[in-house]
Scaffold this active site. Sequence first.
Site, PDB file in Angstrom:
ATOM      1  N   ARG A   1      42.890  49.885  91.766  1.00  0.00           N
ATOM      2  CA  ARG A   1      42.429  49.575  93.133  1.00  0.00           C
ATOM      3  C   ARG A   1      40.968  49.148  93.184  1.00  0.00           C
ATOM      4  NH1 ARG A   1      45.569  54.082  93.870  1.00  0.00           N
ATOM      5  NH2 ARG A   1      47.613  53.598  94.767  1.00  0.00           N
TER       6      ARG A   1
ATOM      7  N   LYS B   1      35.092  35.218  96.048  1.00  0.00           N
ATOM      8  CA  LYS B   1      36.486  34.779  96.209  1.00  0.00           C
ATOM      9  C   LYS B   1      37.138  34.797  94.833  1.00  0.00           C
ATOM     10  CE  LYS B   1      36.649  31.760 100.255  1.00  0.00           C
ATOM     11  NZ  LYS B   1      36.929  30.393 100.734  1.00  0.00           N
TER      12      LYS B   1
ATOM     13  N   GLU C   1      30.436  19.760  93.027  1.00  0.00           N
ATOM     14  CA  GLU C   1      30.092  20.874  93.930  1.00  0.00           C
ATOM     15  C   GLU C   1      28.591  20.825  94.268  1.00  0.00           C
ATOM     16  OE1 GLU C   1      32.490  22.470  95.280  1.00  0.00           O
ATOM     17  OE2 GLU C   1      34.067  23.014  93.848  1.00  0.00           O
TER      18      GLU C   1
ATOM     19  N   LYS D   1      24.652  28.387  98.299  1.00  0.00           N
ATOM     20  CA  LYS D   1      25.914  29.131  98.454  1.00  0.00           C
ATOM     21  C   LYS D   1      25.626  30.557  98.932  1.00  0.00           C
ATOM     22  CE  LYS D   1      30.437  30.148  96.970  1.00  0.00           C
ATOM     23  NZ  LYS D   1      31.545  30.032  96.063  1.00  0.00           N
TER      24      LYS D   1
ATOM     25  N   GLU E   1      34.712  34.411 105.621  1.00  0.00           N
ATOM     26  CA  GLU E   1      35.112  33.162 106.271  1.00  0.00           C
ATOM     27  C   GLU E   1      35.778  33.428 107.616  1.00  0.00           C
ATOM     28  OE1 GLU E   1      36.464  30.380 103.235  1.00  0.00           O
ATOM     29  OE2 GLU E   1      37.572  29.293 104.775  1.00  0.00           O
TER      30      GLU E   1
ATOM     31  N   ARG F   1      31.184  30.145 106.458  1.00  0.00           N
ATOM     32  CA  ARG F   1      31.586  29.901 105.064  1.00  0.00           C
ATOM     33  C   ARG F   1      32.559  28.724 104.945  1.00  0.00           C
ATOM     34  NH1 ARG F   1      32.890  34.325 100.307  1.00  0.00           N
ATOM     35  NH2 ARG F   1      33.253  32.747  98.718  1.00  0.00           N
TER      36      ARG F   1
ATOM     37  N   ASN G   1      33.986  24.456 102.346  1.00  0.00           N
ATOM     38  CA  ASN G   1      35.246  23.782 102.020  1.00  0.00           C
ATOM     39  C   ASN G   1      35.142  22.271 102.180  1.00  0.00           C
ATOM     40  OD1 ASN G   1      36.444  26.269 101.554  1.00  0.00           O
ATOM     41  ND2 ASN G   1      37.016  26.503 103.707  1.00  0.00           N
TER      42      ASN G   1
ATOM     43  N   HIS H   1      37.397  19.989 100.281  1.00  0.00           N
ATOM     44  CA  HIS H   1      38.383  20.777  99.526  1.00  0.00           C
ATOM     45  C   HIS H   1      39.820  20.656 100.050  1.00  0.00           C
ATOM     46  CE1 HIS H   1      34.996  22.268  97.371  1.00  0.00           C
ATOM     47  NE2 HIS H   1      35.727  23.112  96.671  1.00  0.00           N
TER      48      HIS H   1
ATOM     49  N   HIS I   1      42.156  19.589  97.320  1.00  0.00           N
ATOM     50  CA  HIS I   1      43.278  20.389  96.807  1.00  0.00           C
ATOM     51  C   HIS I   1      44.577  19.587  96.842  1.00  0.00           C
ATOM     52  CE1 HIS I   1      41.173  24.542  97.490  1.00  0.00           C
ATOM     53  NE2 HIS I   1      40.795  23.935  96.379  1.00  0.00           N
TER      54      HIS I   1
ATOM     55  N   HIS J   1      39.267  19.925  88.854  1.00  0.00           N
ATOM     56  CA  HIS J   1      38.977  20.433  90.200  1.00  0.00           C
ATOM     57  C   HIS J   1      37.759  19.690  90.785  1.00  0.00           C
ATOM     58  CE1 HIS J   1      38.567  23.173  93.549  1.00  0.00           C
ATOM     59  NE2 HIS J   1      37.313  23.387  93.210  1.00  0.00           N
TER      60      HIS J   1
HETATM   61  N1  LIG Z   1      35.999  31.422  93.564  1.00  0.00           N
HETATM   62  C1  LIG Z   1      35.340  30.382  94.034  1.00  0.00           C
HETATM   63  O1  LIG Z   1      34.529  30.506  94.977  1.00  0.00           O
HETATM   64  C2  LIG Z   1      35.561  29.031  93.420  1.00  0.00           C
HETATM   65  C3  LIG Z   1      34.691  27.973  93.743  1.00  0.00           C
HETATM   66  C4  LIG Z   1      34.878  26.758  93.110  1.00  0.00           C
HETATM   67  C5  LIG Z   1      35.916  26.579  92.215  1.00  0.00           C
HETATM   68  N2  LIG Z   1      36.760  27.621  91.937  1.00  0.00           N
HETATM   69  C6  LIG Z   1      37.849  27.461  90.974  1.00  0.00           C
HETATM   70  O2  LIG Z   1      37.274  27.205  89.699  1.00  0.00           O
HETATM   71  C7  LIG Z   1      38.198  26.452  88.913  1.00  0.00           C
HETATM   72  C8  LIG Z   1      37.454  25.310  88.233  1.00  0.00           C
HETATM   73  O3  LIG Z   1      36.456  25.862  87.413  1.00  0.00           O
HETATM   74  P1  LIG Z   1      35.798  25.006  86.232  1.00  0.00           P
HETATM   75  O4  LIG Z   1      35.396  23.688  86.738  1.00  0.00           O
HETATM   76  O5  LIG Z   1      34.804  25.874  85.602  1.00  0.00           O
HETATM   77  O6  LIG Z   1      37.027  24.683  85.287  1.00  0.00           O
HETATM   78  P2  LIG Z   1      37.746  25.529  84.113  1.00  0.00           P
HETATM   79  O7  LIG Z   1      37.667  26.958  84.359  1.00  0.00           O
HETATM   80  O8  LIG Z   1      39.072  24.875  83.956  1.00  0.00           O
HETATM   81  O9  LIG Z   1      36.864  25.174  82.825  1.00  0.00           O
HETATM   82  C9  LIG Z   1      36.787  23.818  82.390  1.00  0.00           C
HETATM   83  C10 LIG Z   1      36.956  23.685  80.899  1.00  0.00           C
HETATM   84  O10 LIG Z   1      35.727  24.019  80.255  1.00  0.00           O
HETATM   85  C11 LIG Z   1      35.984  24.909  79.158  1.00  0.00           C
HETATM   86  N3  LIG Z   1      34.739  25.657  78.970  1.00  0.00           N
HETATM   87  C12 LIG Z   1      34.262  26.679  79.702  1.00  0.00           C
HETATM   88  N4  LIG Z   1      33.023  26.991  79.296  1.00  0.00           N
HETATM   89  C13 LIG Z   1      32.716  26.177  78.273  1.00  0.00           C
HETATM   90  C14 LIG Z   1      31.577  26.000  77.452  1.00  0.00           C
HETATM   91  N5  LIG Z   1      30.472  26.727  77.633  1.00  0.00           N
HETATM   92  N6  LIG Z   1      31.616  25.073  76.479  1.00  0.00           N
HETATM   93  C15 LIG Z   1      32.718  24.300  76.301  1.00  0.00           C
HETATM   94  N7  LIG Z   1      33.817  24.385  77.060  1.00  0.00           N
HETATM   95  C16 LIG Z   1      33.814  25.325  78.048  1.00  0.00           C
HETATM   96  C17 LIG Z   1      37.196  25.682  79.589  1.00  0.00           C
HETATM   97  O11 LIG Z   1      37.879  26.224  78.479  1.00  0.00           O
HETATM   98  C18 LIG Z   1      38.012  24.597  80.289  1.00  0.00           C
HETATM   99  O12 LIG Z   1      38.750  23.859  79.345  1.00  0.00           O
HETATM  100  C19 LIG Z   1      39.294  25.984  89.840  1.00  0.00           C
HETATM  101  O13 LIG Z   1      40.466  26.731  89.612  1.00  0.00           O
HETATM  102  C20 LIG Z   1      38.738  26.268  91.222  1.00  0.00           C
HETATM  103  O14 LIG Z   1      39.761  26.526  92.156  1.00  0.00           O
HETATM  104  C21 LIG Z   1      36.588  28.849  92.512  1.00  0.00           C
END
Ligand SMILES: NC(=O)c1ccc[n+]([C@@H]2O[C@H](COP(=O)([O-])OP(=O)(O)OC[C@H]3O[C@@H](n4cnc5c(N)ncnc54)[C@H](O)[C@@H]3O)[C@@H](O)[C@H]2O)c1
Length: 384
Positions: free
Chosen positions: A122, A144, A190, A236, A246, A255, A259, A262, A266, A287
């Site tokens: 939990r 999030k 972003e 942010k 949000e 918040r 988006n 987005h 999406h 993304h």
């Molecule tokens: N929680 C939130 O507020 C929030 C905000 C924005 C995006 N997101 C989510 O984040 C995700 C996208 O994240 P992302 O863009 O980091 O993509 P990702 O997590 O897919 O990472 C991208 C690639 O980079 C690789 N990688 C990571 N670190 C590395 C490094 N230091 N060197 C080499 N390769 C590396 C990973 O293995 C992957 O192949 C989406 O699912 C999105 O929905 C969440």
Amino acid sequence: MGQIRIDTPSRSYAVHVGAGLLADLGSLARAANVAPGRVHMIVDAGVPGEVVARAADALAGVGWRLSRSNVVPSEADKSLQTVHRLLQEVAGAGLERSDVIVAVGGGIVSDMAGFVASAYRRGVSWVCVPTTLLSMVDASVGGKTGVNLRVGGQLYKNMAGAFWQPALVIADTETLTSLDEREFRSGLAECIKHAMLGAHAGDAGLMAFTRAGLADVLDRRPGPLGELVERNIRVKAAIVGDDERELAPSEAGGRALLNLGHTFGHAIETIDADASKAPSGFWPVTHGEAVALGTLCATRLGELLKTVGEGTFDQVRALVGHAGLPTTAPGLPGPEAVLERMAHDKKAQGGKLRLIVPSGPGLCRVVVDPPREVVLRAIEVVRP
Ligand SMILES: NC(=O)c1ccc[n+]([C@@H]2O[C@H](COP(=O)([O-])OP(=O)(O)OC[C@H]3O[C@@H](n4cnc5c(N)ncnc54)[C@H](O)[C@@H]3O)[C@@H](O)[C@H]2O)c1
């Protein structure tokens, strides 16, 4: 090196930004009153072994016992099944309620590790070590967490999850050296979004800085890159701090402003596209690429609704292009199909779309239920 305080009703914590910070991970966690007996690391398989070893050494160096799970990140496996596997591994490692999960990786890994932390017994504490530009400037901050759901063969982004703030975020910009070019540029999407929101967070100059510093940032020069990461996190932090869950009314924005791009994005990210019409490797888009395309649709929508003047779209498209992000999506299905997918986005309320559009320099606003024909025209701008 910078330190940003995130103050939300549920938790206050620090985000440290700087080159080489990973070596201090253990001591910074201690200083933040993170005091487990045991730490379970959830590690992105794409992060180079030496970076993971540096993080592990820093944690072991302050006397904590370590266990570890690996994740090969993909949107398809950002799922309850993976979270279930991770929960079993965390339980198998014997983590107690006072122990800690440390996420090392991109946004997919931090979204799932945070969700695991929210659910295990939990709720246990977690520390986020983002290693992509996108996860540093966005995913690691704000609490999030969650996974995608597959419903009727379609992927629904971030449909299940929890608000669960980390206890600490360590953004070591040195870890970005190994990130491939496409992923690095994806993070800039972003950053462009935050620049379009800067005035809401007391940084109206962020757009000018982003434009002027883009070449240096693309060269990954430590100074400008560090400043970009820090200023983005501050934007942010300011927006999330005012509206953690949000819940602000539409007129206030809150918040939901984050988006921007987005809901369009999406839909673009999850729709079945005709890959034969695009250069090889274009689909699936990342993304960040989807967010860039979505931001262009949102900007055009703003022009059509006259929340901003004509010419704004051309300016944003030029910046997106300079960042090496796509400005069109060859093979994207027709606008009707994109709009159909947008209706499933969790930001729709009472069947009405709520979209974010620019409304001035560094400013955006929410529009509720914009005319269908206008939204369809806005989607057309990213179809070649
Ligand atoms: N929680 C939130 O507020 C929030 C905000 C924005 C995006 N997101 C989510 O984040 C995700 C996208 O994240 P992302 O863009 O980091 O993509 P990702 O997590 O897919 O990472 C991208 C690639 O980079 C690789 N990688 C990571 N670190 C590395 C490094 N230091 N060197 C080499 N390769 C590396 C990973 O293995 C992957 O192949 C989406 O699912 C999105 O929905 C969440």
